[in-house]
Design a protein around this motif. Structure first.
Motif, mmCIF file in Angstrom:
data_model
loop_
_atom_site.group_PDB
_atom_site.id
_atom_site.type_symbol
_atom_site.label_atom_id
_atom_site.label_comp_id
_atom_site.label_asym_id
_atom_site.label_seq_id
_atom_site.Cartn_x
_atom_site.Cartn_y
_atom_site.Cartn_z
ATOM 1 N N ASN A 246 0.871 -0.587 0.159
ATOM 2 C CA ASN A 246 0.221 0.153 -0.116
ATOM 3 C C ASN A 246 0.817 1.103 -0.111
ATOM 4 O OD1 ASN A 246 -1.852 -1.852 -0.047
ATOM 5 N ND2 ASN A 246 -2.020 -1.432 2.129
ATOM 6 N N ASN A 247 1.892 1.352 1.022
ATOM 7 C CA ASN A 247 2.845 2.373 0.917
ATOM 8 C C ASN A 247 3.493 2.480 -0.680
ATOM 9 O OD1 ASN A 247 2.393 2.787 3.424
ATOM 10 N ND2 ASN A 247 3.726 1.771 3.972
ATOM 11 N N GLU B 18 1.840 1.772 -3.337
ATOM 12 C CA GLU B 18 1.608 2.005 -3.769
ATOM 13 C C GLU B 18 1.575 3.907 -4.322
ATOM 14 O OE1 GLU B 18 -2.394 -0.976 -5.513
ATOM 15 O OE2 GLU B 18 -2.487 -0.089 -3.177
ATOM 16 N N LYS B 19 1.080 4.156 -3.062
ATOM 17 C CA LYS B 19 1.152 5.792 -2.537
ATOM 18 C C LYS B 19 2.206 6.629 -3.116
ATOM 19 C CE LYS B 19 -1.842 5.440 1.336
ATOM 20 N NZ LYS B 19 -2.365 5.491 3.321
ATOM 21 N N ILE B 20 3.768 6.100 -2.987
ATOM 22 C CA ILE B 20 4.848 6.107 -3.281
ATOM 23 C C ILE B 20 4.909 6.413 -4.962
ATOM 24 C CG2 ILE B 20 7.307 5.891 -3.652
ATOM 25 C CD1 ILE B 20 7.921 4.714 -0.350
ATOM 26 N N GLY C 134 2.252 6.711 -6.659
ATOM 27 C CA GLY C 134 0.772 8.030 -7.888
ATOM 28 C C GLY C 134 -0.094 6.499 -7.807
ATOM 29 N N ASP D 107 -2.215 4.475 -6.462
ATOM 30 C CA ASP D 107 -3.394 4.196 -5.103
ATOM 31 C C ASP D 107 -5.091 5.302 -5.491
ATOM 32 O OD1 ASP D 107 -2.208 6.660 -4.542
ATOM 33 O OD2 ASP D 107 -2.553 7.016 -2.155
ATOM 34 N N LYS D 108 -5.263 4.410 -6.561
ATOM 35 C CA LYS D 108 -6.367 5.112 -7.322
ATOM 36 C C LYS D 108 -7.697 4.478 -6.176
ATOM 37 C CE LYS D 108 -6.796 1.702 -10.522
ATOM 38 N NZ LYS D 108 -6.557 1.727 -12.239
ATOM 39 N N ASP E 74 -12.650 6.566 -0.099
ATOM 40 C CA ASP E 74 -11.851 6.082 -1.166
ATOM 41 C C ASP E 74 -11.080 5.131 -0.680
ATOM 42 O OD1 ASP E 74 -12.481 7.953 -3.410
ATOM 43 O OD2 ASP E 74 -11.360 9.331 -2.519
ATOM 44 N N HIS E 75 -11.306 4.913 0.228
ATOM 45 C CA HIS E 75 -10.920 3.939 1.190
ATOM 46 C C HIS E 75 -11.782 1.862 1.289
ATOM 47 C CE1 HIS E 75 -9.251 1.141 4.304
ATOM 48 N NE2 HIS E 75 -8.561 2.012 5.428
#
Length: 244
Positions: free
Chosen positions: A82-83, A85-87, A89, A91-92, A130-131
């Motif tokens: 998950n982290n 994905e955020k890094i 970009g 994490d849609k 969005d979660h």
């Protein structure tokens, strides 16, 4: 970037698609440039990037082997994914459609969407729609109502919730009566089948009655013919006696 490590890791994961390898290379480079604090070692980073690339392309990926290669517990692996994905970009927001595809239950897509929409309309306390937890629960309830089996472990990972949090959210959906949404649809289908059965039964009964009436009409006709024949034979007999 260590190309040899990527190829070796991919082979151990039975990943040979060149498109996945190229996308993984791209993710690794992005991670190297974007991550302020690089908490992942080279092996874990490579496995996770391969996982993300496989998801993006829609290819299967062996999570059990990935966990062994990373040396992480399942929850820690998912958090790291998950982290990452955020890094990167990526994490849609998770959609019902995406979730159903990942869990292999596209047949309940419309039911899950209805459940989620009702939840949004009823519970105004929701802050972060969005979660993925809400999508996961909607899919779970739709599958439960339609008796569609899914991978519970994969569902839990998709929701990103602890077991206690999961139970609490499911209860909130059920308390609002949303678990009955798909069940009502199923009952409609059952009622329709029953109505069709009753129509077929009525038609068969009518057919049997008609056949029975036709059979009775035949018996009446047969008796009339026999009576007329006996009457005629009797008259003939009397005529012969008079001649003698």
């Amino acid at each position: 970037m260590d190309r040899k490590l990527l190829q070796t890791t991919a082979q151990r994961l039975n990943v040979y698609d060149e498109a996945i390898l190229k996308k993984s290379e791209e993710f690794i480079r992005l991670y190297q440039t974007k991550a302020l604090v690089k908490t992942l070692d080279d092996q874990a980073k490579t496995v996770l990037c391969l996982d993300l690339a496989a998801q993006l392309i829609g290819s299967s990926f062996d999570k059990s082997v990935a966990l062994a290669l990373c040396g992480l517990k399942r929850s820690a692996y998912q958090n790291s994914l998950n982290n990452l994905e955020k890094i990167l970009g990526l994490d849609k927001p998770l959609t019902i459609s995406d979730g159903c595809i990942q869990l292999g239950c596209t047949a309940i897509k419309e039911d899950a969407e209805d459940i989620l929409q009702k939840y949004k309309q009823i519970d105004h306390k929701v802050k972060d729609m969005d979660h993925p937890q809400y999508v996961a629960v909607a899919i779970y309830l739709a599958c439960k109502a339609k008796k569609v089996s899914i991978d519970k472990t994969r569902l839990a990972l998709l929701s990103r919730l602890k077991p206690s949090q999961w139970r609490e959210l499911v209860a909130s959906f059920e308390n609002l009566g949303l678990s009955k949404k798909a069940t009502r649809q199923k009952n409609k289908e059952i009622n329709k089948m029953e109505e069709e059965y009753m129509i077929e039964t009525d038609d068969q009964e009518a057919k049997n009655k008609q056949e029975q009436e036709e059979e009775e009409d035949y018996e009446i006709w047969k008796n009339r013919i026999l009576k007329e024949a006996y009457k005629e034979l009797k008259q003939r007999g009397q005529t012969i006696d008079s001649v003698k």
